[in-house]
Design a protein around this motif. Structure first.
Motif, PDB file in Angstrom:
ATOM      1  N   MET A   1      29.398  -2.171  52.620  1.00  0.00           N
ATOM      2  CA  MET A   1      29.951  -1.556  51.414  1.00  0.00           C
ATOM      3  C   MET A   1      28.923  -1.630  50.298  1.00  0.00           C
ATOM      4  N   VAL A   2      28.866  -0.578  49.512  1.00  0.00           N
ATOM      5  CA  VAL A   2      27.892  -0.525  48.430  1.00  0.00           C
ATOM      6  C   VAL A   2      28.642  -0.234  47.138  1.00  0.00           C
ATOM      7  N   VAL A   3      28.369  -1.019  46.104  1.00  0.00           N
ATOM      8  CA  VAL A   3      28.959  -0.759  44.795  1.00  0.00           C
ATOM      9  C   VAL A   3      27.886  -0.119  43.921  1.00  0.00           C
ATOM     10  N   VAL A   4      28.193   1.056  43.387  1.00  0.00           N
ATOM     11  CA  VAL A   4      27.249   1.751  42.510  1.00  0.00           C
ATOM     12  C   VAL A   4      27.664   1.490  41.076  1.00  0.00           C
ATOM     13  N   MET A   5      26.771   0.924  40.272  1.00  0.00           N
ATOM     14  CA  MET A   5      27.101   0.634  38.882  1.00  0.00           C
ATOM     15  C   MET A   5      26.824   1.871  38.016  1.00  0.00           C
ATOM     16  N   ALA A   6      27.573   2.021  36.940  1.00  0.00           N
ATOM     17  CA  ALA A   6      27.349   3.123  35.994  1.00  0.00           C
ATOM     18  C   ALA A   6      26.055   2.872  35.222  1.00  0.00           C
ATOM     19  N   PRO A   7      25.452   3.947  34.689  1.00  0.00           N
ATOM     20  CA  PRO A   7      24.206   3.762  33.925  1.00  0.00           C
ATOM     21  C   PRO A   7      24.392   2.768  32.770  1.00  0.00           C
ATOM     22  N   GLU A   8      25.593   2.770  32.167  1.00  0.00           N
ATOM     23  CA  GLU A   8      25.801   1.922  30.990  1.00  0.00           C
ATOM     24  C   GLU A   8      26.262   0.502  31.364  1.00  0.00           C
ATOM     25  N   ALA A   9      26.316   0.173  32.641  1.00  0.00           N
ATOM     26  CA  ALA A   9      26.788  -1.157  33.052  1.00  0.00           C
ATOM     27  C   ALA A   9      25.832  -2.239  32.539  1.00  0.00           C
ATOM     28  N   THR A  10      26.418  -3.342  32.113  1.00  0.00           N
ATOM     29  CA  THR A  10      25.589  -4.436  31.609  1.00  0.00           C
ATOM     30  C   THR A  10      25.280  -5.436  32.718  1.00  0.00           C
ATOM     31  N   GLN A  11      24.375  -6.327  32.402  1.00  0.00           N
ATOM     32  CA  GLN A  11      24.044  -7.419  33.319  1.00  0.00           C
ATOM     33  C   GLN A  11      25.308  -8.217  33.658  1.00  0.00           C
ATOM     34  N   LYS A  12      26.158  -8.416  32.649  1.00  0.00           N
ATOM     35  CA  LYS A  12      27.396  -9.162  32.895  1.00  0.00           C
ATOM     36  C   LYS A  12      28.328  -8.429  33.856  1.00  0.00           C
TER      37      LYS A  12
ATOM     38  N   VAL B   1      27.440  -6.495  36.268  1.00  0.00           N
ATOM     39  CA  VAL B   1      26.907  -6.656  37.623  1.00  0.00           C
ATOM     40  C   VAL B   1      27.253  -8.061  38.144  1.00  0.00           C
ATOM     41  N   GLU B   2      27.077  -9.041  37.283  1.00  0.00           N
ATOM     42  CA  GLU B   2      27.370 -10.415  37.714  1.00  0.00           C
ATOM     43  C   GLU B   2      28.848 -10.581  38.070  1.00  0.00           C
ATOM     44  N   ALA B   3      29.706  -9.879  37.351  1.00  0.00           N
ATOM     45  CA  ALA B   3      31.137  -9.973  37.643  1.00  0.00           C
ATOM     46  C   ALA B   3      31.435  -9.469  39.049  1.00  0.00           C
ATOM     47  N   VAL B   4      30.761  -8.394  39.446  1.00  0.00           N
ATOM     48  CA  VAL B   4      30.949  -7.874  40.803  1.00  0.00           C
ATOM     49  C   VAL B   4      30.485  -8.911  41.824  1.00  0.00           C
ATOM     50  N   VAL B   5      29.297  -9.436  41.596  1.00  0.00           N
ATOM     51  CA  VAL B   5      28.732 -10.397  42.543  1.00  0.00           C
ATOM     52  C   VAL B   5      29.641 -11.631  42.667  1.00  0.00           C
ATOM     53  N   ASP B   6      30.095 -12.113  41.519  1.00  0.00           N
ATOM     54  CA  ASP B   6      30.946 -13.314  41.546  1.00  0.00           C
ATOM     55  C   ASP B   6      32.239 -13.057  42.310  1.00  0.00           C
ATOM     56  N   LEU B   7      32.850 -11.905  42.040  1.00  0.00           N
ATOM     57  CA  LEU B   7      34.124 -11.604  42.692  1.00  0.00           C
ATOM     58  C   LEU B   7      33.948 -11.529  44.207  1.00  0.00           C
ATOM     59  N   VAL B   8      32.874 -10.889  44.629  1.00  0.00           N
ATOM     60  CA  VAL B   8      32.612 -10.749  46.063  1.00  0.00           C
ATOM     61  C   VAL B   8      32.403 -12.132  46.687  1.00  0.00           C
ATOM     62  N   ARG B   9      31.678 -12.962  46.009  1.00  0.00           N
ATOM     63  CA  ARG B   9      31.410 -14.297  46.570  1.00  0.00           C
ATOM     64  C   ARG B   9      32.692 -15.132  46.617  1.00  0.00           C
ATOM     65  N   THR B  10      33.522 -14.993  45.588  1.00  0.00           N
ATOM     66  CA  THR B  10      34.807 -15.695  45.590  1.00  0.00           C
ATOM     67  C   THR B  10      35.629 -15.291  46.818  1.00  0.00           C
ATOM     68  N   ALA B  11      35.490 -14.026  47.212  1.00  0.00           N
ATOM     69  CA  ALA B  11      36.258 -13.530  48.361  1.00  0.00           C
ATOM     70  C   ALA B  11      35.587 -13.869  49.683  1.00  0.00           C
ATOM     71  N   GLY B  12      34.562 -14.697  49.629  1.00  0.00           N
ATOM     72  CA  GLY B  12      33.944 -15.152  50.863  1.00  0.00           C
ATOM     73  C   GLY B  12      32.805 -14.283  51.365  1.00  0.00           C
ATOM     74  N   GLY B  13      32.400 -13.268  50.577  1.00  0.00           N
ATOM     75  CA  GLY B  13      31.310 -12.398  51.007  1.00  0.00           C
ATOM     76  C   GLY B  13      30.029 -12.711  50.266  1.00  0.00           C
ATOM     77  N   ASP B  14      29.033 -11.870  50.503  1.00  0.00           N
ATOM     78  CA  ASP B  14      27.799 -12.040  49.756  1.00  0.00           C
ATOM     79  C   ASP B  14      27.382 -10.680  49.190  1.00  0.00           C
ATOM     80  N   ALA B  15      26.551 -10.717  48.146  1.00  0.00           N
ATOM     81  CA  ALA B  15      26.194  -9.484  47.464  1.00  0.00           C
ATOM     82  C   ALA B  15      24.729  -9.517  47.068  1.00  0.00           C
ATOM     83  N   PHE B  16      24.060  -8.362  47.246  1.00  0.00           N
ATOM     84  CA  PHE B  16      22.637  -8.252  46.915  1.00  0.00           C
ATOM     85  C   PHE B  16      22.452  -7.138  45.898  1.00  0.00           C
TER      86      PHE B  16
END
Lengths: 340, 340, 340, 340
Positions: free
Chosen positions: D1-12, D14-29
């Motif tokens: 699965m790939v998450v595409v961020m909007a041009p205006e997305a902030t660093q935070k 992106v981190e929110a996506v990564v954190d949520l995925v990791r909380t659910a037991g996955g990993d994110a790059f």
């Protein structure tokens, strides 16, 4: 033509239809039912079209019965036609393969592709010098330089040339280089181009518009035929549907349907229908088995560097598989493989 | 762009992708999953397109992420544009009605139709002198004589003229008579015409192809824009689906979708979508309420004798109903009715 | 019904058609044209259907003229019907909003969603306890526990309940909890379910199949009506086309088309048509302006955690925008907002 | 699965996506581009689905990469399966013909049709006792009496029986009479029926919904497979498109596409695709040549009196033509004709 009257139509409404039709030189027969009255028209359909009968009071619907094309219709031309392109026939007794690169890129790429085309059993070389592309940022073709490359490769290999023309103004330039002029799917409704090509004195390969019905496709052929050119070969290449697994949905049934409606030859393009190399061979076999008069196939010596539609181009191994399928299936279908 | 590797792809396959992308001046990031590895690309998408990455060993799919149009995209042009045609604006704060006969037939028919157009609230007069018709036997328009009639009626009524051009060679003839050049649905993929119109120095009304996706429609606009002409108004006019109750299926959702993707104004043609007079008023209301920047409507003083699409043309009573709907709905949508 | 004879049909072929029709108790009128002969039939269409006239020698085509549904047709029931659900009307003089969560998840989520529904102007609460999902791995609903939650929330908020039934065997379980039974798009052709629901003594919300024509949709309604239940509200929710920018293509024209063909009320689901939150408000406005008798909208207190279709669910701000649009547009359309 | 961020997305964001995925037991790059950032996810796709990532701030799109079906997928089951029905195989090495009347009408009609089926090369007898019809006024089948006729004819001819089940409650009644249970095109999304049939212990013939994508069709098969029944044969029978010359558009490409995605056998129904007798033979040939594992064909001793789909039923002459085509094409495709 049949005029269906609304349930609330009066006797006077029906008479108005009959009178108008008779004034236009036709005749009309009234059938009165329990809930509906219908009026059958006899005479010149175009004259009736001009009457705008659907506008009359009490008229619910006007149903056309006969087909709107004439010159390309099989109704008064029962034998299926043979179209000959630089000596190569398309018709009911032959099976004709067109192959080549989607786009002409360099002399050596084109020459190698022509050899692949021969290996696939082709009697004609396809290759685009002018490419109609959805994106203005995509490769648009070499133009006249590409045409000269095609001419050289044709001379070297003995394969006559099928090449696309995308603009009425370009027909004069392209026609001398082409043994057959191709109208692409996006131009099937480009009536100025159809008429120009109809007057160019060269056989035409008319692809079906991906959003066009079979009837509209035959009407586009009628535009060409009206200019005195009946050397038209139709090419089914997939229509647009909701399915996304393939680029387009090959309408394989269109082949026998067209052969019943029109006397013109019809071939299939399995490369552009599916848009995937792995589908070209099975769809080629299906096209031959359904009774197509030929196929048109993309080949490329190095699909990985192709400037156009590399994902569907065949290389040497697959080209040979196509040749084998063609060799086996053509006699079964009562056809001889056409040679250049 | 994202490259999806096949389950059986090797480490070397992945490295080959990364190397090729870097050679082309881009960068690539690898994400390894349990069953799949994906490679995210950073850099120039067109350069990547030319790499034919899908051809590489071990590559399962290549997924494009960003939109392929630029000049017409809203991504770097957040404000919605206003396009002005002979003083008449199309844009986010106005509501602009174009009306007129499908085809110019006679001076008096055109003048009467222009008066109906005014009665419907129109700021611009539409009328076809060149008609692209599916059948070569159907009425093809008056040609230059029709253009002169339009000019006379425009002078008499003060309504600027929107008229169709169907052939690149005809642009030079039509442009001086037109305040806005219309590209019809069958020509949306006629790239030579798009480019010629892009260079003609006149605003363009670009109808959606009935078989075209929204993305392809915006790509067609990009062809025009590339020639330096950004005075483009888009016109949704129905797409082809399996439903036969209407001539086409009006894709009403396309209006807000396009307004989000592109800064160009977008209007709706409720006459050609449905192909039925009784649907014009409800579909006009729907178009205004969904947020369209305007509508284009067929009117005719005597639809029963119309040479083209009489079944959908409005007469005086219905034109007045459209005017009422427009007058009521435009302030609700925060828009002012545009005047000539 | 009209029988079109082939050009090569003989006088005997025509007589065979006429004789067969008369044997079946009907009458037939022959219209002889230059190239075609047509036979108009008068009498019982179903009796004619059973004759398989298309099988007779010399018959080219059989064209049906009248509509195949009866009980739901407007032909003999000119006034549009009012369907009342627990005191809430659907009909030509009212505008009725149904809102709620796609799926019932918890008591508090459902209660909060019901409050959002009220904020959006809803007179009825929707909520699914049984969810028909394309993937067997997707959330399938709470079942009877969900129905009890709906009952509690209905008691608390005073909103009657619309809930889906997905299986004939489940009707007995669901009906006592439902004020209106919903048939989803994937079940429009589930004839056993239609019949069971027709006999359940509750009003029915019948969604259009995403691959179904308007005529087929009305035939599905006829299945319900045949069991003696004419309390049917139709719901347009988008059809499947080649466009991928939206989940489905809302066929907004279907509303006026259906209102002309059938006396049943018809509403629009702008949430499932577009599948995108940002399209719900503009499509709601379009639905009201085109003349729909109501709308059905997804709301959710926290779409980010929704177990079903969270991408399209409205939250408080957007629900209020819907309420405003409804309040403004309903009087303009000559309608009163329906209240629970 | 790939998450595409909007041009205006902030660093935070992106981190929110990564954190949520990791909380659910996955990993994110994370891959950061010039205009876009994308996040590749590694782990359990269904767990990610439940996160509603598209709802997070700054997320533009979520792109699924892997297929949503498992048991029927070829990804972890590389060999194509053989499904055996009362001793008759469907699979990669055989070619299996199913034939019979659309509807069982009388004992003698069914017996004669079974003999025609044998003449067409059939190893299995099809025949409907329960008919799902668009119109409630159309013939609905003989019910259990029809099943008994099928049993008698099967005993007499030795042909195992394929018959349709249209309702979960009917499975118990039909299953003992059937060697193979058929799910019709209108029931492909009838999940209750799919599950019931999955538990019935009989092989299943699963027709593609005329409005369903290939992926949805495989998901429907997954519903059956989940109940422990992998004896599923898929049947392509045409999809709904804008073309009206044929009843449906046979999606011939679906055969090789499905064979690549799934290990299940796939056959073609050329009778229902075209809806015309004259298309059955060419479409049968196309189906065999494209690589289908079999075909299903309508035959009738007297199509002129058929109570269902008489226009497409073959009689003796055409049945023999099918047998010839099958006999010639099966060895060419490396297959043996299956016998009862």
């Amino acid at each position: 033509m049949v005029v269906v009257m609304a349930p609330e139509a009066t006797q006077k409404d029906v008479e108005a239809v009959v009178d108008l039709v008779r004034t236009a030189g036709g005749d009309a027969f009234v059938s009165r039912g329990v809930t509906r009255t219908i009026v059958g028209l006899v005479g010149d359909v175009e004259a009736f079209d001009a009457l705008n009968l659907a506008q009359l009071r009490g008229v619910l619907d006007v149903v056309r019965i006969s087909v709107p094309y004439k010159l390309v219709s099989r109704e008064h031309h029962l034998d299926r036609s043979v179209v000959t392109v630089a000596g190569v026939p398309f018709g009911p007794d032959t099976l004709t393969v067109i192959a080549g690169p989607c786009a002409v890129e360099t002399p050596s790429q084109t020459l190698e592709a022509a050899r692949l085309a021969k290996a696939a059993g082709a009697a004609l070389l396809r290759g685009g010098a002018f490419k109609p592309r959805t994106s203005p940022y995509a490769y648009q073709g070499l133009g006249e330089r590409g045409l000269r490359i095609l001419a050289d490769v044709s001379a070297e290999t003995g394969l006559p040339v099928v090449t696309e023309v995308i603009d009425p103004a370009g027909v004069e330039l392209v026609a001398p280089y082409a043994d057959m002029l191709q109208i692409g799917t996006r131009n099937m409704h480009n009536f100025a181009l159809l008429q120009e090509v109809g007057a160019a004195g060269k056989p035409v390969l008319l692809k079906r518009g991906f959003g066009a019905t079979i009837e509209e496709w035959l009407m586009a052929a009628e535009y060409i035929a009206q200019r005195g050119n009946l050397d038209i070969v139709l090419c089914e290449r997939g229509i647009r549907t909701f399915e996304t697994a393939t680029r387009n949905t090959l309408d394989i049934s269109a082949v026998p349907v067209v052969q019943r409606l029109s006397h013109l030859p019809v071939i299939v393009d399995p490369s552009h229908s599916g848009g995937r190399r792995d589908l070209v061979l099975p769809l080629t076999r299906a096209a031959l088995a359904v009774g197509a008069d030929g196929v048109m196939i993309d080949v490329h010596p190095d699909p990985g560097t192709a400037l156009c539609d590399g994902n569907q181009a065949l290389t040497r191994v697959e080209a040979a598989e196509v040749a084998t399928a063609v060799a086996i299936l053509s006699p079964l279908m009562g056809r001889k493989l056409a040679h250049p």
